[in-house]
Each structure stands twice: as structure tokens, then as C-alpha cells.
Scaffold this active site. Structure first.
Site, PDB file in Angstrom:
ATOM      1  N   CYS B 101      62.777  11.097  -9.956  1.00 15.59           N
ATOM      2  CA  CYS B 101      62.263  10.649 -11.252  1.00 15.59           C
ATOM      3  C   CYS B 101      61.197   9.638 -10.888  1.00 15.59           C
ATOM      4  CB  CYS B 101      63.345  10.002 -12.125  1.00 15.59           C
ATOM      5  SG  CYS B 101      62.653   9.234 -13.611  1.00 15.59           S
ATOM      6  N   CYS B 104      61.251   6.324 -13.547  1.00 15.69           N
ATOM      7  CA  CYS B 104      62.402   5.411 -13.615  1.00 15.69           C
ATOM      8  C   CYS B 104      63.555   5.987 -12.813  1.00 15.69           C
ATOM      9  CB  CYS B 104      62.780   5.069 -15.056  1.00 15.69           C
ATOM     10  SG  CYS B 104      62.913   6.467 -16.193  1.00 15.69           S
ATOM     11  N   SER B 105      64.617   6.455 -13.471  1.00 14.65           N
ATOM     12  CA  SER B 105      65.747   6.985 -12.708  1.00 14.65           C
ATOM     13  C   SER B 105      66.486   8.050 -13.512  1.00 14.65           C
ATOM     14  CB  SER B 105      66.689   5.858 -12.290  1.00 14.65           C
ATOM     15  OG  SER B 105      66.998   5.038 -13.407  1.00 14.65           O
ATOM     16  N   CYS B 106      65.734   8.925 -14.198  1.00 13.10           N
ATOM     17  CA  CYS B 106      66.363   9.998 -14.973  1.00 13.10           C
ATOM     18  C   CYS B 106      67.159  10.893 -14.030  1.00 13.10           C
ATOM     19  CB  CYS B 106      65.303  10.818 -15.710  1.00 13.10           C
ATOM     20  SG  CYS B 106      64.443   9.845 -16.961  1.00 13.10           S
TER      21      CYS B 106
END
Lengths: 108, 196
Positions: B101, B104-106
Site C-alpha cells: 500500500c 498508507c497501510s491498506c
């Protein structure tokens, strides 16, 4: 329910092998520190209560991460969360969307 | 937003925010604890491993999984936040997918739980796009020059999970035994599933 000490209990991080060992995700703690789980629970609870939209939260998170990374080109995520509050210069950097071009997505 | 509050230590800030919101009745402690407990104990890569093992042993399920990841995963009982649009990509000996991602941190929570720290690291998020072969080698995965690497970017619209190649020598294993071989890293695409 949580153990008496809850997530603030230092034993939560220390006992890594006994029956009360913290849950591990392929050898890594799901939350590296108690405050991470608190912030996570808070964000989900606010979302469930209809007080924040997850997409708004995500966009705000992306802005914060992007600004921090722009100001710390060789930074690491771990320090991001610890240092973001201590470093005002992290704000006002370039948006992270401009910093990197996401790869093309294949059509599955 | 730049405020004095931003300078507070994150632990104190999380504590203060939680106390304030609980005091005002906007969230309750039990709801928060329940979410935390769920992701610490019940949701994690073991869910994805079951999905992979079933796909390896049931061709019709594999077909459904690749056609509509979210629905096929829900069929196994795995649903919840960040699982609304899961796309499963099948690795083959010729094509290797790896997930990132970039913003961000999907991450597909219902099948993999919460992402590991390296997945959130700026260095992984930028380098895997620029030099995937080198980064995968650092993870211990050396892919031949004939293998095409596809880096896919998870987002709020789509969260990817990799269906790894079934290892040789696993033909006689049961679905449960197969699930035990599947690692989180293989489902993100930074590893392969090792032979039993």
C-alpha cells in the site's frame, strides 16, 4: 475480557512463551505497544458509532504519513509514530501522492 | 493540523483521547476492547491460510475466489472491516504478485489480520515499487529473471491477497495440513510457500 492489568500491563509484552503469551502474527506482536492497540480500538469504535467515516480517517492518515515522510526521507514507520508529535517541521511537506507514483494495477 | 497536542507522546495522546471520548459517552471501553481482542486473537493469517488451502484442493472454490474474492472469502465465514473489496491474485511459476500500500497501510484484515510493521515501513512501500526483485531478495526470495513480478497497490477500493503457488510434494496433504504450510508473507507475496 482483558487480564486485570489490561493492555497497560507490562507483562503483556514480557511473557512471550507461557500460556499467557501475547498473540503473535507470524512471530510478530499484532500491536508493538499498548497505545497502538488503544488508538486502533478507538478509531474502530468511533467508526462503528458513526462519528468518523473510515475513508476520512484514511485520508487524514495518508496526509500525516506523507507529510512526515517528506520531512524524513530516510525515516522508518516505527519512528514516524513516535516522532510525528515531536517534530513540527513534519507538517507542510509535499503530499505523498506526489512523492510516489503508485504502480499500475493489473486487471485480474 | 499543527497544535500543541501533536507534541505529546503518542501513548499519552491515545490515553487522553480515549478517556475524553469515553467520558463524553461517544465511545465505550467495551467496544474498544472487543475490537482489540478480535484482532489480537481471532483474525489473522490463519484465516487466509484456510482460504488458500481450500483453493488448492477445490478447483471450483478457486475459480470463485479468483472471480470474486470478497464473496468467496465470506463463504468461509471471514468478513469484517477492510474486507469489502478483496481481490485475490494467483501466483504461478511465471508470474509473481507482491502487494504494497504505497500511501498508507491498506490490507485485507479479514484474511490476514493487521499488517506487520515492515508493510507500513516507508522503505518497503517505496522500494518494492522501484526495485521489487532486490527487495524480494532481501526477504530471502530469489526469483529467476524469467519470472515476471507484478507489484500491486492496495487501497480503499481494492485490497489484494496473493494465492501462492502450491508447493511440490504437498499432493497428499489434507486441507488442514496444507493450511499449516501457508504463511502471511506468502499471501502478501514476499515469500513462497515452502515444501513440507
Amino acid at each position: 475480557m482483558n487480564a486485570p492489568g489490561g493492555h497497560a500491563d507490562p507483562a503483556y509484552l514480557l511473557d512471550s512463551s507461557g500460556p499467557a503469551a501475547p498473540p503473535r502474527d507470524n512471530g510478530e506482536l499484532v500491536f508493538a505497544a499498548p497505545w497502538e492497540s488503544r488508538a486502533f480500538g478507538l478509531a474502530l469504535a468511533l467508526n462503528e458509532a458513526g462519528l468518523i467515516e473510515w475513508e476520512d480517517f484514511r485520508r487524514a492518515l495518508i496526509r500525516e504519513i506523507g507529510a512526515w515522510e517528506a520531512a524524513h526521507p530516510s525515516g522508518r514507520a516505527g519512528t514516524h509514530r513516535q516522532r510525528q508529535g515531536a517534530d513540527r517541521s513534519a507538517r507542510g511537506g509535499r503530499p505523498c501522492r506526489d512523492a510516489r507514483r503508485p504502480p499500475r494495477r493489473p486487471r485480474p | 493540523m499543527t497544535t500543541g497536542a501533536d507534541r505529546i507522546d503518542p501513548a499519552l495522546r491515545a490515553e487522553a483521547l480515549a478517556s475524553l471520548l469515553i467520558e463524553r459517552g461517544l465511545v465505550d471501553q467495551a467496544t474498544m476492547d472487543n475490537f482489540i481482542k478480535t484482532y489480537e486473537q481471532s483474525v489473522g493469517p490463519m484465516n487466509g491460510a484456510r482460504v488458500v488451502a481450500r483453493a488448492w484442493t477445490d478447483p471450483e472454490y478457486e475459480e470463485r475466489l479468483l472471480a470474486d474474492g470478497t464473496a468467496a472469502i465470506a463463504e468461509m465465514g471471514f468478513k469484517g472491516p477492510q474486507g469489502e473489496h478483496i481481490v485475490v491474485l494467483r501466483n504461478t511459476p511465471q508470474v509473481h504478485h507482491v502487494v504494497v500500500c504505497t500511501l498508507c497501510s491498506c490490507y485485507p484484515w479479514p484474511v490476514l489480520g493487521l499488517p506487520p510493521s515492515w508493510y507500513k515501513d516507508p522503505s518497503y512501500r517505496s522500494r518494492i515499487v522501484r526495485e521489487p526483485r532486490a527487495v524480494l531478495a532481501e526477504f530471502g526470495l530469489e526469483l529467476g529473471d524469467d519470472v515476471e513480478i507484478r507489484v500491486v497497490d492496495s487501497s480503499s477500493e481494492v485490497r489484494y491477497m496473493v494465492l501462492p503457488v502450491r508447493p511440490a510434494g504437498a499432493e497428499r496433504l489434507s486441507e488442514d495440513e496444507l493450511a499449516a504450510l501457508v504463511t502471511r508473507d506468502a499471501m502478501v507475496g514476499v515469500a513462497e510457500v515452502a515444501a513440507p
